[in-house]
Scaffold this motif. Structure first.
Motif, short mmCIF file in Angstrom:
data_model
loop_
_atom_site.label_atom_id
_atom_site.label_comp_id
_atom_site.label_asym_id
_atom_site.label_seq_id
_atom_site.Cartn_x
_atom_site.Cartn_y
_atom_site.Cartn_z
N ILE A 1 5.03 -1.83 -5.08
CA ILE A 1 4.49 -1.85 -3.72
C ILE A 1 3.93 -3.24 -3.44
CG2 ILE A 1 2.74 -0.91 -2.16
CD1 ILE A 1 2.91 1.70 -3.81
N GLN A 2 4.35 -3.80 -2.32
CA GLN A 2 3.83 -5.10 -1.90
C GLN A 2 3.37 -5.01 -0.46
OE1 GLN A 2 6.96 -7.94 -2.63
NE2 GLN A 2 6.06 -8.47 -4.60
N ASP A 3 2.15 -5.44 -0.22
CA ASP A 3 1.62 -5.50 1.13
C ASP A 3 1.71 -6.95 1.58
OD1 ASP A 3 -0.53 -5.86 3.24
OD2 ASP A 3 -0.51 -3.69 2.98
N LEU A 4 2.38 -7.19 2.70
CA LEU A 4 2.59 -8.55 3.19
C LEU A 4 1.38 -9.13 3.92
CD1 LEU A 4 6.23 -8.12 4.52
CD2 LEU A 4 5.48 -8.92 2.26
N GLY A 5 0.42 -8.27 4.24
CA GLY A 5 -0.78 -8.72 4.94
C GLY A 5 -0.66 -8.55 6.44
#
Length: 146
Positions: A66-70
């Motif tokens: 899981i990656q949150d791009l902001g």
């Protein structure tokens, strides 16, 4: 981990705040919620995120991917143009890591003192020294994989 949350303002007194977590929205899943008041936004979205993470884990999907791009990145995406505001919500992912295992490590006593002082000064962020070290390890592993 910090999750970006898009907020759609209610249009009238009978409409709720719409909430979306883009990092948990894929072709197969969507993480959305609603809150009747501003005070209910954080609890509602936290519950939605936790339920989604549990579902992903039950299906055998790796939470480490899981990656949150902001929020600044999501604000530019037309898919989330309806969001009037953004916030970040911190979710402790350690409960999804598996069973704790005791290890024996050595490090300089001054470093241990600095860690303990940081933990003491940040009780809302770190539960204890082990939690601090696990958080630091996760951060380094994420950085190394990018």
């Amino acid at each position: 981990m910090y999750f970006s949350v898009g907020i759609e303002q209610p249009t009238d007194d009978k409409t709720a705040y719409g909430l979306v977590v883009p990092a948990l929205c894929t072709a197969d899943f969507s993480c959305i919620s609603a809150a009747d008041s501003q005070a209910e936004i954080a609890p509602a979205v936290t519950e939605a995120i936790m339920m989604m993470l549990e579902q992903l884990q039950e299906q055998g999907l790796a939470l480490t991917n899981i990656q949150d791009l902001g929020p600044l990145s999501y604000q530019k995406q037309t898919e989330y143009a309806y969001c009037d505001g953004w916030l970040l919500v911190y979710i402790d992912l350690s409960s999804f890591d598996g069973k704790p295992k005791r290890i024996n490590i050595s490090m300089p006593d001054t470093l241990i003192s600095r860690i303990d002082q940081t933990v003491k000064n940040s009780p809302d962020r770190y539960r204890d020294r082990s939690h601090f070290l696990a958080t630091a390890a996760r951060h380094e592993l994420e950085t190394a994989s990018n």
